[in-house]
Design a protein around this motif. Structure first.
Motif, mmCIF file in Angstrom:
data_model
loop_
_atom_site.group_PDB
_atom_site.id
_atom_site.type_symbol
_atom_site.label_atom_id
_atom_site.label_comp_id
_atom_site.label_asym_id
_atom_site.label_seq_id
_atom_site.Cartn_x
_atom_site.Cartn_y
_atom_site.Cartn_z
ATOM 1 N N LEU A 69 8.530 -1.899 3.973
ATOM 2 C CA LEU A 69 8.275 -0.508 4.356
ATOM 3 C C LEU A 69 6.790 -0.170 4.283
ATOM 4 N N ALA A 70 6.123 -0.636 3.250
ATOM 5 C CA ALA A 70 4.693 -0.368 3.112
ATOM 6 C C ALA A 70 3.907 -1.063 4.229
ATOM 7 N N ALA A 71 4.284 -2.302 4.532
ATOM 8 C CA ALA A 71 3.562 -3.050 5.565
ATOM 9 C C ALA A 71 3.737 -2.446 6.953
ATOM 10 N N THR A 72 4.900 -1.853 7.200
ATOM 11 C CA THR A 72 5.147 -1.293 8.528
ATOM 12 C C THR A 72 4.723 0.170 8.656
ATOM 13 N N ASN A 73 4.539 0.864 7.543
ATOM 14 C CA ASN A 73 4.231 2.295 7.612
ATOM 15 C C ASN A 73 2.833 2.675 7.134
ATOM 16 N N TYR A 74 2.110 1.749 6.513
ATOM 17 C CA TYR A 74 0.832 2.084 5.917
ATOM 18 C C TYR A 74 -0.213 1.030 6.236
ATOM 19 N N THR A 75 -1.457 1.462 6.137
ATOM 20 C CA THR A 75 -2.586 0.550 6.119
ATOM 21 C C THR A 75 -3.206 0.685 4.730
ATOM 22 N N ILE A 76 -4.140 -0.180 4.417
ATOM 23 C CA ILE A 76 -4.833 -0.056 3.121
ATOM 24 C C ILE A 76 -5.493 1.317 3.029
ATOM 25 N N GLY A 77 -6.074 1.752 4.122
ATOM 26 C CA GLY A 77 -6.732 3.062 4.138
ATOM 27 C C GLY A 77 -5.778 4.213 3.903
ATOM 28 N N SER A 78 -4.591 4.144 4.512
ATOM 29 C CA SER A 78 -3.644 5.247 4.321
ATOM 30 C C SER A 78 -2.987 5.203 2.940
ATOM 31 N N LEU A 79 -2.889 4.016 2.343
ATOM 32 C CA LEU A 79 -2.353 3.925 0.984
ATOM 33 C C LEU A 79 -3.336 4.494 -0.031
ATOM 34 N N THR A 80 -4.610 4.207 0.168
ATOM 35 C CA THR A 80 -5.608 4.641 -0.812
ATOM 36 C C THR A 80 -6.265 5.965 -0.465
ATOM 37 N N GLY A 81 -6.028 6.459 0.754
ATOM 38 C CA GLY A 81 -6.739 7.653 1.181
ATOM 39 C C GLY A 81 -5.879 8.843 1.535
ATOM 40 N N SER A 82 -4.604 8.804 1.186
ATOM 41 C CA SER A 82 -3.744 9.949 1.507
ATOM 42 C C SER A 82 -2.847 10.272 0.319
ATOM 43 N N GLY A 83 -2.382 11.515 0.281
ATOM 44 C CA GLY A 83 -1.475 11.924 -0.791
ATOM 45 C C GLY A 83 -0.201 11.098 -0.789
ATOM 46 N N ARG A 84 0.330 10.861 0.395
ATOM 47 C CA ARG A 84 1.558 10.066 0.501
ATOM 48 C C ARG A 84 1.318 8.632 0.034
ATOM 49 N N GLY A 85 0.171 8.080 0.398
ATOM 50 C CA GLY A 85 -0.177 6.731 -0.046
ATOM 51 C C GLY A 85 -0.314 6.650 -1.554
ATOM 52 N N HIS A 86 -0.904 7.694 -2.142
ATOM 53 C CA HIS A 86 -1.036 7.721 -3.603
ATOM 54 C C HIS A 86 0.333 7.772 -4.275
ATOM 55 N N LEU A 87 1.271 8.480 -3.659
ATOM 56 C CA LEU A 87 2.631 8.512 -4.208
ATOM 57 C C LEU A 87 3.287 7.133 -4.130
ATOM 58 N N VAL A 88 3.002 6.395 -3.071
ATOM 59 C CA VAL A 88 3.546 5.038 -2.946
ATOM 60 C C VAL A 88 2.950 4.141 -4.033
ATOM 61 N N ILE A 89 1.660 4.243 -4.246
ATOM 62 C CA ILE A 89 1.017 3.445 -5.304
ATOM 63 C C ILE A 89 1.582 3.838 -6.667
ATOM 64 N N THR A 90 1.770 5.131 -6.882
ATOM 65 C CA THR A 90 2.382 5.603 -8.131
ATOM 66 C C THR A 90 3.772 5.012 -8.292
ATOM 67 N N MET A 91 4.521 4.942 -7.206
ATOM 68 C CA MET A 91 5.868 4.374 -7.256
ATOM 69 C C MET A 91 5.832 2.910 -7.699
ATOM 70 N N VAL A 92 4.868 2.164 -7.208
ATOM 71 C CA VAL A 92 4.759 0.752 -7.587
ATOM 72 C C VAL A 92 4.448 0.627 -9.078
ATOM 73 N N VAL A 93 3.548 1.466 -9.574
ATOM 74 C CA VAL A 93 3.213 1.445 -11.007
ATOM 75 C C VAL A 93 4.446 1.809 -11.838
ATOM 76 N N LEU A 94 5.160 2.849 -11.419
ATOM 77 C CA LEU A 94 6.371 3.250 -12.139
ATOM 78 C C LEU A 94 7.440 2.158 -12.067
ATOM 79 N N TRP A 95 7.533 1.489 -10.941
ATOM 80 C CA TRP A 95 8.502 0.405 -10.751
ATOM 81 C C TRP A 95 8.239 -0.716 -11.760
ATOM 82 N N PHE A 96 6.969 -1.137 -11.886
ATOM 83 C CA PHE A 96 6.631 -2.175 -12.868
ATOM 84 C C PHE A 96 6.926 -1.692 -14.291
ATOM 85 N N THR A 97 6.613 -0.441 -14.568
ATOM 86 C CA THR A 97 6.852 0.128 -15.893
ATOM 87 C C THR A 97 8.343 0.149 -16.211
ATOM 88 N N LEU A 98 9.156 0.574 -15.248
ATOM 89 C CA LEU A 98 10.609 0.602 -15.461
ATOM 90 C C LEU A 98 11.140 -0.800 -15.733
#
Length: 151
Positions: A69-98
């Motif tokens: 989903l990340a590969a088809t919906n985001y670029t590195i720029g949109s992951l690191t430069g948008s609110g939605r991208g930041h939520l995706v990165i947060t999700m990955v951090v929470l996923w590892f934590t869980l």
């Protein structure tokens, strides 16, 4: 949306819900039963093994489907430069934590149940499973926020 994308979304959501629900159920129902000494180590060990299986399978499937989903919906720029991208990165951090909290919590339960103890392992696992429950809820809230920004 392609059929593959729909299957990835569906799999991602089903296993995220299953994982979060399993963690919450264990914390809410299984852990207090063990802390009260109202169950034997054998059945509790089986429940703990089921949680480990669900957690590991969900972690793997969420990595695969989320990666797609990340590969088809985001670029590195949109992951690191948008609110939605930041939520995706947060999700990955929470996923590892869980995943880490569930692994530690279930290891403490399994070790104690293997020694035919019930109350002590439940007390030792409690902080990790409470933390895992909080993270599971945060993951679901994060997913809702991602979807809210999408539509």
């Amino acid at each position: 949306m392609t059929a593959v994308d729909a299957a990835m979304y569906a799999t991602h959501l089903v296993f995220a819900g299953l994982w979060a629900g399993s963690v919450l159920f264990t914390t809410y129902a299984v852990l207090p039963t063990a802390m009260n000494g109202d169950a034997r180590p054998g059945p509790l060990s089986t429940l703990t093994e089921k949680l480990q299986t669900i957690s590991r399978a969900s972690a793997l499937l969420l990595l695969l489907t989320g990666g797609h989903l990340a590969a088809t919906n985001y670029t590195i720029g949109s992951l690191t430069g948008s609110g939605r991208g930041h939520l995706v990165i947060t999700m990955v951090v929470l996923w590892f934590t869980l995943a880490a909290l569930v692994e530690v919590g279930t290891a403490k339960l399994s070790d104690g149940f293997g020694q035919q103890k019930v109350r002590q392992p439940a007390r030792e696992a409690r902080p990790f499973l409470l933390g895992a429950s909080l993270v599971a809820v945060l993951l679901l809230v994060d997913a809702g926020a991602i979807l809210g920004l999408y539509y």
